[in-house]
Design a protein around this motif. Structure first.
Motif, mmCIF file in Angstrom:
data_model
loop_
_atom_site.group_PDB
_atom_site.id
_atom_site.type_symbol
_atom_site.label_atom_id
_atom_site.label_comp_id
_atom_site.label_asym_id
_atom_site.label_seq_id
_atom_site.Cartn_x
_atom_site.Cartn_y
_atom_site.Cartn_z
ATOM 1 N N GLN A 73 0.831 -1.202 0.000
ATOM 2 C CA GLN A 73 0.000 0.000 0.000
ATOM 3 C C GLN A 73 0.864 1.250 0.000
ATOM 4 O OE1 GLN A 73 -3.205 -0.014 2.840
ATOM 5 N NE2 GLN A 73 -3.382 2.196 2.854
ATOM 6 N N GLY A 121 0.768 9.058 -6.520
ATOM 7 C CA GLY A 121 0.614 8.180 -7.674
ATOM 8 C C GLY A 121 1.933 7.904 -8.364
ATOM 9 N N GLN A 124 3.924 5.402 -6.355
ATOM 10 C CA GLN A 124 3.414 4.031 -6.493
ATOM 11 C C GLN A 124 3.758 3.461 -7.863
ATOM 12 O OE1 GLN A 124 3.010 2.384 -4.108
ATOM 13 N NE2 GLN A 124 1.044 1.440 -3.778
ATOM 14 N N PHE A 145 -3.468 0.595 -4.179
ATOM 15 C CA PHE A 145 -4.070 1.863 -4.579
ATOM 16 C C PHE A 145 -4.874 2.510 -3.458
ATOM 17 C CE2 PHE A 145 -4.636 -1.239 -8.212
ATOM 18 C CZ PHE A 145 -3.390 -0.987 -8.762
ATOM 19 N N LEU A 148 -4.496 6.296 -2.598
ATOM 20 C CA LEU A 148 -4.545 7.252 -3.700
ATOM 21 C C LEU A 148 -5.923 7.875 -3.826
ATOM 22 C CD1 LEU A 148 -2.616 5.144 -6.369
ATOM 23 C CD2 LEU A 148 -1.682 6.813 -4.753
ATOM 24 N N ARG A 153 -6.327 6.562 -8.595
ATOM 25 C CA ARG A 153 -6.574 5.131 -8.382
ATOM 26 C C ARG A 153 -7.045 4.460 -9.664
ATOM 27 N NH1 ARG A 153 -8.567 2.714 -3.157
ATOM 28 N NH2 ARG A 153 -9.253 0.611 -3.628
ATOM 29 N N GLN A 157 -5.112 1.573 -11.790
ATOM 30 C CA GLN A 157 -5.743 0.301 -12.127
ATOM 31 C C GLN A 157 -5.569 -0.005 -13.615
ATOM 32 O OE1 GLN A 157 -9.785 0.736 -10.842
ATOM 33 N NE2 GLN A 157 -9.278 0.592 -8.673
ATOM 34 N N THR A 175 -7.533 -6.743 -1.882
ATOM 35 C CA THR A 175 -8.238 -5.468 -1.906
ATOM 36 C C THR A 175 -9.532 -5.562 -1.101
ATOM 37 O OG1 THR A 175 -9.217 -3.771 -3.351
ATOM 38 C CG2 THR A 175 -9.423 -6.057 -4.075
ATOM 39 N N ASP A 177 -11.868 -3.339 -2.216
ATOM 40 C CA ASP A 177 -12.684 -2.625 -3.193
ATOM 41 C C ASP A 177 -13.270 -3.618 -4.199
ATOM 42 O OD1 ASP A 177 -13.617 -1.098 -5.377
ATOM 43 O OD2 ASP A 177 -12.203 0.522 -4.941
ATOM 44 N N GLU A 180 -12.925 -2.515 -7.881
ATOM 45 C CA GLU A 180 -11.551 -2.686 -8.327
ATOM 46 C C GLU A 180 -11.287 -4.140 -8.710
ATOM 47 O OE1 GLU A 180 -8.072 -0.578 -6.472
ATOM 48 O OE2 GLU A 180 -7.876 -2.535 -5.488
#
Length: 236
Positions: A73, A121, A124, A145, A148, A153, A157, A175, A177, A180
């Protein structure tokens, strides 16, 4: 079907009397993108750490590739090294391939920048380049992500999806999400109390639109597996 990059059988991991992973079976094929969902404490990160070699199993079979990398992360860049040196850290004579990796993530112009000058960003993306430059057979993504903003994000992706199609590692994405997971994965698993209660192959065409009724239906099923129900289902 490609040979399995990850092969787990009857995997056990206990902390005291609690089975965090309980007789878990899982295969991930080479080139396959597997997303793992689950509530906090369900065992997702424990599984990722086992696959990364950062933890040990208490029982069962764990077969993973020799070359595997992790994107966490937080980017975990070395503040005292410039961007290119962060990408190639620990790699003798890795300059040329490091620049290629930075070009892939759109940061070749930042090769001589210091980590402190990067946005979240950008940092990452450097972490992703550092993972991919080693040409892993297994890429482990631990909520990469989560920190972010929403637009960054989505861009990350898309970048990960594109790069994984090019490099073709087996991928495990941890995740919280659901959207996502649906956007990115070939298969999605739901982990509950140390066991996979869902393992579903995703057949939606790419790119995947959250407004698509099939996307929404899959989202609802996965949320239900996670114990989250819509207001319509819970209202009297």
């Amino acid at each position: 079907m490609n040979a399995a990059a990850v092969h787990l059988r009857a995997l056990e991991r206990r902390f005291g009397d609690r089975a965090v992973l309980d007789s878990l079976d899982l295969d991930i094929q080479r080139g396959e993108f597997f997303a793992l969902l689950g509530a906090s404490g369900s065992g997702k990160t424990t599984l990722l750490r086992l696959l990364a070699g950062l933890d040990r199993a208490d029982g069962g079979t764990v077969l993973v590739p020799r070359v595997r990398t992790v994107v966490f992360q937080e980017p975990r860049l070395v503040p005292s090294k410039r961007v290119l040196a962060n990408v190639t850290v620990g790699m003798p004579r890795g300059g040329a391939t490091g620049l290629e990796a930075l070009t892939e993530v759109g940061l070749a112009s930042h090769a001589n920048a210091w980590p402190a000058t990067l946005s979240g960003g950008e940092a990452q993306r450097v972490a992703l380049a550092r993972a991919l430059v080693r040409e892993p057979e297994l890429l482990l993504l631990d909520e990469p992500f989560a920190a972010l903003d929403a637009l960054t994000r989505l861009r990350m992706q898309d970048l990960v999806e594109r790069l994984c199609r090019v490099h073709r590692p087996a991928v495990l994405l941890v995740t919280h999400d659901v959207d996502e997971a649906i956007r990115l994965a070939d298969r999605i698993g739901v982990l509950r109390e140390g066991r996979l209660i869902t393992d579903e192959r995703i057949t939606l065409d790419r790119p995947r639109d959250p407004a698509d009724p099939a996307f929404a239906a899959l989202r609802s099923r996965l949320l239900a597996d996670l114990g989250v129900h819509s207001l319509e289902e819970t209202s009297p």
